[in-house]
Motif scaffolding. Structure first.
Motif, PDB file in Angstrom:
ATOM      1  N   ALA A  50       0.823  -1.202   0.000  1.00 46.08           N
ATOM      2  CA  ALA A  50       0.000   0.000   0.000  1.00 46.08           C
ATOM      3  C   ALA A  50       0.857   1.252   0.000  1.00 46.08           C
ATOM      4  O   ALA A  50       0.600   2.216  -0.739  1.00 46.08           O
ATOM      5  CB  ALA A  50      -0.925  -0.014   1.222  1.00 46.08           C
ATOM      6  N   LEU A  51       1.924   1.239   0.833  1.00 43.66           N
ATOM      7  CA  LEU A  51       2.797   2.411   0.895  1.00 43.66           C
ATOM      8  C   LEU A  51       3.577   2.587  -0.402  1.00 43.66           C
ATOM      9  O   LEU A  51       3.793   3.722  -0.863  1.00 43.66           O
ATOM     10  CB  LEU A  51       3.750   2.279   2.083  1.00 43.66           C
ATOM     11  N   GLU A  52       3.959   1.463  -1.008  1.00 45.91           N
ATOM     12  CA  GLU A  52       4.656   1.565  -2.290  1.00 45.91           C
ATOM     13  C   GLU A  52       3.761   2.217  -3.343  1.00 45.91           C
ATOM     14  O   GLU A  52       4.211   3.069  -4.116  1.00 45.91           O
ATOM     15  CB  GLU A  52       5.076   0.168  -2.749  1.00 45.91           C
ATOM     16  N   TYR A  53       2.481   1.842  -3.345  1.00 53.20           N
ATOM     17  CA  TYR A  53       1.537   2.429  -4.289  1.00 53.20           C
ATOM     18  C   TYR A  53       1.396   3.935  -4.047  1.00 53.20           C
ATOM     19  O   TYR A  53       1.408   4.729  -4.991  1.00 53.20           O
ATOM     20  CB  TYR A  53       0.184   1.736  -4.146  1.00 53.20           C
ATOM     21  N   LEU A  54       1.308   4.309  -2.775  1.00 53.36           N
ATOM     22  CA  LEU A  54       1.154   5.726  -2.453  1.00 53.36           C
ATOM     23  C   LEU A  54       2.390   6.535  -2.824  1.00 53.36           C
ATOM     24  O   LEU A  54       2.286   7.649  -3.334  1.00 53.36           O
ATOM     25  CB  LEU A  54       0.849   5.905  -0.963  1.00 53.36           C
ATOM     26  N   HIS A  55       3.590   5.950  -2.607  1.00 55.11           N
ATOM     27  CA  HIS A  55       4.834   6.718  -2.782  1.00 55.11           C
ATOM     28  C   HIS A  55       5.317   6.771  -4.227  1.00 55.11           C
ATOM     29  O   HIS A  55       5.883   7.781  -4.655  1.00 55.11           O
ATOM     30  CB  HIS A  55       5.933   6.120  -1.910  1.00 55.11           C
ATOM     31  N   PHE A  56       5.059   5.711  -4.982  1.00 54.49           N
ATOM     32  CA  PHE A  56       5.666   5.648  -6.312  1.00 54.49           C
ATOM     33  C   PHE A  56       4.666   5.653  -7.471  1.00 54.49           C
ATOM     34  O   PHE A  56       5.044   5.952  -8.587  1.00 54.49           O
ATOM     35  CB  PHE A  56       6.529   4.372  -6.409  1.00 54.49           C
ATOM     36  N   TYR A  57       3.411   5.279  -7.221  1.00 49.56           N
ATOM     37  CA  TYR A  57       2.469   5.136  -8.327  1.00 49.56           C
ATOM     38  C   TYR A  57       1.337   6.170  -8.299  1.00 49.56           C
ATOM     39  O   TYR A  57       0.499   6.189  -9.192  1.00 49.56           O
ATOM     40  CB  TYR A  57       1.878   3.715  -8.345  1.00 49.56           C
ATOM     41  N   CYS A  58       1.296   6.990  -7.267  1.00 48.24           N
ATOM     42  CA  CYS A  58       0.310   8.074  -7.244  1.00 48.24           C
ATOM     43  C   CYS A  58       0.894   9.317  -7.894  1.00 48.24           C
ATOM     44  O   CYS A  58       2.109   9.538  -7.858  1.00 48.24           O
ATOM     45  CB  CYS A  58      -0.081   8.406  -5.792  1.00 48.24           C
ATOM     46  N   ASP A  59       0.039  10.127  -8.489  1.00 44.91           N
ATOM     47  CA  ASP A  59       0.485  11.368  -9.118  1.00 44.91           C
ATOM     48  C   ASP A  59      -0.404  12.513  -8.609  1.00 44.91           C
ATOM     49  O   ASP A  59      -1.543  12.644  -9.020  1.00 44.91           O
ATOM     50  CB  ASP A  59       0.368  11.262 -10.639  1.00 44.91           C
ATOM     51  N   PRO A  60       0.119  13.350  -7.683  1.00 44.21           N
ATOM     52  CA  PRO A  60       1.474  13.306  -7.106  1.00 44.21           C
ATOM     53  C   PRO A  60       1.586  12.224  -6.049  1.00 44.21           C
ATOM     54  O   PRO A  60       0.568  11.777  -5.520  1.00 44.21           O
ATOM     55  CB  PRO A  60       1.597  14.699  -6.469  1.00 44.21           C
ATOM     56  N   PRO A  61       2.819  11.806  -5.709  1.00 41.99           N
ATOM     57  CA  PRO A  61       3.002  10.800  -4.656  1.00 41.99           C
ATOM     58  C   PRO A  61       2.454  11.313  -3.327  1.00 41.99           C
ATOM     59  O   PRO A  61       2.410  12.508  -3.074  1.00 41.99           O
ATOM     60  CB  PRO A  61       4.520  10.619  -4.595  1.00 41.99           C
ATOM     61  N   LEU A  62       2.022  10.373  -2.476  1.00 40.93           N
ATOM     62  CA  LEU A  62       1.414  10.732  -1.202  1.00 40.93           C
ATOM     63  C   LEU A  62       2.173  10.103  -0.046  1.00 40.93           C
ATOM     64  O   LEU A  62       2.694   8.987  -0.164  1.00 40.93           O
ATOM     65  CB  LEU A  62      -0.046  10.267  -1.151  1.00 40.93           C
ATOM     66  N   CYS A  63       2.224  10.833   1.070  1.00 37.46           N
ATOM     67  CA  CYS A  63       2.800  10.325   2.300  1.00 37.46           C
ATOM     68  C   CYS A  63       1.672  10.231   3.324  1.00 37.46           C
ATOM     69  O   CYS A  63       0.998  11.223   3.616  1.00 37.46           O
ATOM     70  CB  CYS A  63       3.910  11.252   2.807  1.00 37.46           C
ATOM     71  N   HIS A  64       1.423   9.029   3.878  1.00 37.17           N
ATOM     72  CA  HIS A  64       0.307   8.818   4.788  1.00 37.17           C
ATOM     73  C   HIS A  64       0.489   9.574   6.095  1.00 37.17           C
ATOM     74  O   HIS A  64      -0.439  10.202   6.607  1.00 37.17           O
ATOM     75  CB  HIS A  64       0.142   7.321   5.060  1.00 37.17           C
ATOM     76  N   ARG A  65       1.658   9.519   6.708  1.00 43.81           N
ATOM     77  CA  ARG A  65       2.056  10.260   7.891  1.00 43.81           C
ATOM     78  C   ARG A  65       1.386   9.802   9.188  1.00 43.81           C
ATOM     79  O   ARG A  65       1.544  10.450  10.220  1.00 43.81           O
ATOM     80  CB  ARG A  65       1.784  11.754   7.728  1.00 43.81           C
ATOM     81  N   ASP A  66       0.604   8.712   9.151  1.00 43.54           N
ATOM     82  CA  ASP A  66      -0.013   8.248  10.394  1.00 43.54           C
ATOM     83  C   ASP A  66      -0.197   6.735  10.348  1.00 43.54           C
ATOM     84  O   ASP A  66      -1.267   6.217  10.662  1.00 43.54           O
ATOM     85  CB  ASP A  66      -1.346   8.952  10.619  1.00 43.54           C
ATOM     86  N   ILE A  67       0.847   6.020   9.939  1.00 42.15           N
ATOM     87  CA  ILE A  67       0.797   4.564   9.890  1.00 42.15           C
ATOM     88  C   ILE A  67       0.924   4.026  11.306  1.00 42.15           C
ATOM     89  O   ILE A  67       1.910   4.270  12.001  1.00 42.15           O
ATOM     90  CB  ILE A  67       1.919   3.992   9.005  1.00 42.15           C
ATOM     91  N   LYS A  68      -0.098   3.307  11.763  1.00 42.71           N
ATOM     92  CA  LYS A  68      -0.093   2.675  13.069  1.00 42.71           C
ATOM     93  C   LYS A  68      -1.067   1.512  13.037  1.00 42.71           C
ATOM     94  O   LYS A  68      -1.877   1.390  12.103  1.00 42.71           O
ATOM     95  CB  LYS A  68      -0.468   3.666  14.164  1.00 42.71           C
ATOM     96  N   SER A  69      -0.997   0.683  14.055  1.00 40.09           N
ATOM     97  CA  SER A  69      -1.779  -0.562  14.041  1.00 40.09           C
ATOM     98  C   SER A  69      -3.280  -0.299  14.003  1.00 40.09           C
ATOM     99  O   SER A  69      -4.041  -1.086  13.447  1.00 40.09           O
ATOM    100  CB  SER A  69      -1.421  -1.415  15.254  1.00 40.09           C
ATOM    101  N   SER A  70      -3.744   0.812  14.614  1.00 43.88           N
ATOM    102  CA  SER A  70      -5.183   1.102  14.608  1.00 43.88           C
ATOM    103  C   SER A  70      -5.680   1.552  13.243  1.00 43.88           C
ATOM    104  O   SER A  70      -6.876   1.533  12.981  1.00 43.88           O
ATOM    105  CB  SER A  70      -5.503   2.164  15.658  1.00 43.88           C
ATOM    106  N   ASN A  71      -4.743   1.978  12.344  1.00 48.77           N
ATOM    107  CA  ASN A  71      -5.118   2.403  10.989  1.00 48.77           C
ATOM    108  C   ASN A  71      -4.901   1.309   9.957  1.00 48.77           C
ATOM    109  O   ASN A  71      -4.988   1.561   8.760  1.00 48.77           O
ATOM    110  CB  ASN A  71      -4.342   3.646  10.588  1.00 48.77           C
TER     111      ASN A  71
END
Length: 501
Positions: free
Chosen positions: A433-454
């Motif tokens: 999922a993070l790879e998709y957000l960082h490399f395949y989104c235009d523009p790339p996205l940073c989630h900034r709140d990755i944790k077990s509850s999310n």
């Protein structure tokens, strides 16, 4: 628009009141009256008294003929104006001046309905106490002066005992009702003789009309000893068949009233709907003005008002409230709101996130998640199914993840511990999922709140990343957050930092 609707309502109400006058015909028979004699008398100012008596006699005779057919002492109230207008036109046609009818009080002193002390029918008059004295003293012939005087005195005594001390108009109307009750029981020739006596008019003559049809029998309760013969039935502007005429008249009248009532009801409904819509618009504008101080306008919202596909749509507040059983199915709480489980009528299971009120940060998250998730599609990202807006309420609808969050399985003692194989697969799913957000989104996205509850798990324990309220579009292709950056959000211990690859 409301003013226009009210004006239309008033106009239709006026048309409804005038419709019987337009469609109906007068049932009184005046075709054989000698209006030439009336015109000559009324043209002479010195003969005004005699003019009024003749005018009254002709109207009373026609009412008596109408009573012979219907049993009523005059026309119904809805036809009163019609008959007055029709008789006025007939008199003017024969040369009777309009000032003469005004002087004689046609329509007031000379009415077309002889309702006396709540007696509206011939039967009620004939059954009145002391009316038998009138019938005894008014036996035909009345050509001799003393016989006529006896009849008049009996009628006057009866009227005075009936109404007491009343105004002249009431006494005159009851006198005419007495005449109509007597004359309705006899033929035309006898009715003319009674009229000549009652109204003291000489030369009063109604010529017989050929082609007459038999009249209905007299009222059953009539104590009158006079024998009724078949009167003539020629009606102004109407067919010779009285029954057919009245049936036709009532049909037209009923249709007119029904159409008018239907139009009025439709206009009332229209006015109510317009007023209701106007209030809703005013409330909406008021809420928008008030809420704009707390909630910034979501710029991309107009793109998603109707949904981009069948998988993304705008839900109504009513169906959302019903699907969550009045917001009682809580499955989680977070920093930006409460999550409910909802089942809609189409069978779909949805997770509904209700945003906290009066929170600018919450509105930012709401707009950001719609903007981002509406264009993100990956098997390891929680799908956004739609949204709901109700005044100051904001809802986001996600696909329902039956196994809850990773945090529940790691920290809840009631959950069965996850196997290492499952844990590794979850880590791989999140990495995808993070790879998709960082490399395949235009523009790339940073989630900034990755944790077990999310990190949520479906029925097969496939992991999907959720909660994009803190997502941030990188600039210049960079998707990193430096430790010194003051814009770091989320749970500090769980913040992940990613550098350019």
């Amino acid at each position: 628009m409301v003013v226009y609707a009210k004006a239309m309502l008033g106009f239709l109400a006026f048309i409804g009141l005038q419709l019987p006058l337009i469609l109906a015909d007068c049932p009184l028979d005046l075709s054989g009256s000698n209006f030439t004699l009336v015109a000559s008398l009324c043209s002479n100012k010195n003969e005004r008294g005699k003019c009024c008596r003749y005018m009254n006699a002709f109207v009373a005779f026609s009412v008596a003929r109408h009573a012979n057919v219907t049993g009523n002492l005059g026309v119904t109230s809805n036809l009163s104006d019609v008959c007055i207008h029709s008789i006025l036109q007939t008199m003017e046609l024969y040369g009777v001046p309009r000032n003469a009818t005004n002087f004689c009080g046609f329509g007031t002193k000379i009415p077309v309905s002889y309702y006396c002390r709540d007696r509206t029918t011939v039967s009620q008059m004939l059954e009145s106490p002391k009316f038998m004295d009138v019938t005894k003293n008014c036996k035909l012939p009345l050509s001799q002066e003393n016989e006529c005087r006896k009849c008049l005195n009996a009628g006057i005594n009866y009227v005075h005992r009936l109404v007491g001390s009343q105004d002249n108009i009431t006494l005159s109307t009851c006198r005419d009702a007495t005449f109509a009750a007597l004359a309705s029981q006899v033929d035309n020739i006898s009715a003319v003789e009674i009229a000549s006596c009652f109204f003291q008019v000489g030369g009063f003559n109604i010529p017989p009309v050929s082609g007459s049809s038999p009249s209905p029998p007299a009222p059953k309760a009539s104590p009158s000893p006079l024998v009724a013969a078949a009167p003539n039935q020629l009606v102004l502007g109407a067919p010779s068949n009285q029954k057919h005429h009245e049936h036709h008249l009532m049909s037209i009248l009923g249709i007119g009233i029904a159409v008018t009532v239907a139009a009025i009801m439709m206009l009332i409904v229209l006015v109510v709907l317009i007023c209701k819509k106007s209030r809703e618009l005013e409330d909406s504008e008021s809420v928008n003005k008030n809420s704009s101080k707390h909630f910034p306008i979501c710029r991309p919202m107009h793109k998603f008002q109707e949904g981009t596909s069948s998988m993304f749509r705008k839900y109504s507040y009513k169906e959302t409230k019903r699907g969550t059983y009045d917001f009682s199915t809580v499955i989680g709480r977070g920093g930006f709101g409460t999550v409910y489980k909802a089942q809609y009528t189409d069978g779909s299971m949805i997770a509904v996130k209700r945003m906290n009120r009066v929170s600018e940060q919450g509105e930012d998250e709401f707009c950001r998640e719609i903007e981002l998730l509406a264009r993100l599609h990956h098997r390891h990202l929680v799908s956004l199914r739609g949204f709901c807006i109700k005044k100051r309420e904001r809802f986001l609808m996600y696909e329902y993840m039956s196994n809850g969050s990773l945090k529940d399985h790691l920290h809840s003692p009631r959950k069965t511990p996850l196997s290492w194989e499952t844990r590794i697969q979850i880590a791989i799913d999140v990495a995808n999922a993070l790879e998709y957000l960082h490399f395949y989104c235009d523009p790339p996205l940073c989630h900034r709140d990755i944790k077990s509850s999310n990190i949520l798990l479906d029925e097969n324990f496939v992991a999907k990343v959720a909660d994009f309220g803190l997502a941030h579009a990188s600039k210049g292709g960079s998707i990193c957050l430096e430790p010194a950056n003051t814009d770091i959000r989320g749970t500090p211990a769980m913040v992940c930092y990613f550098w350019r690859c």
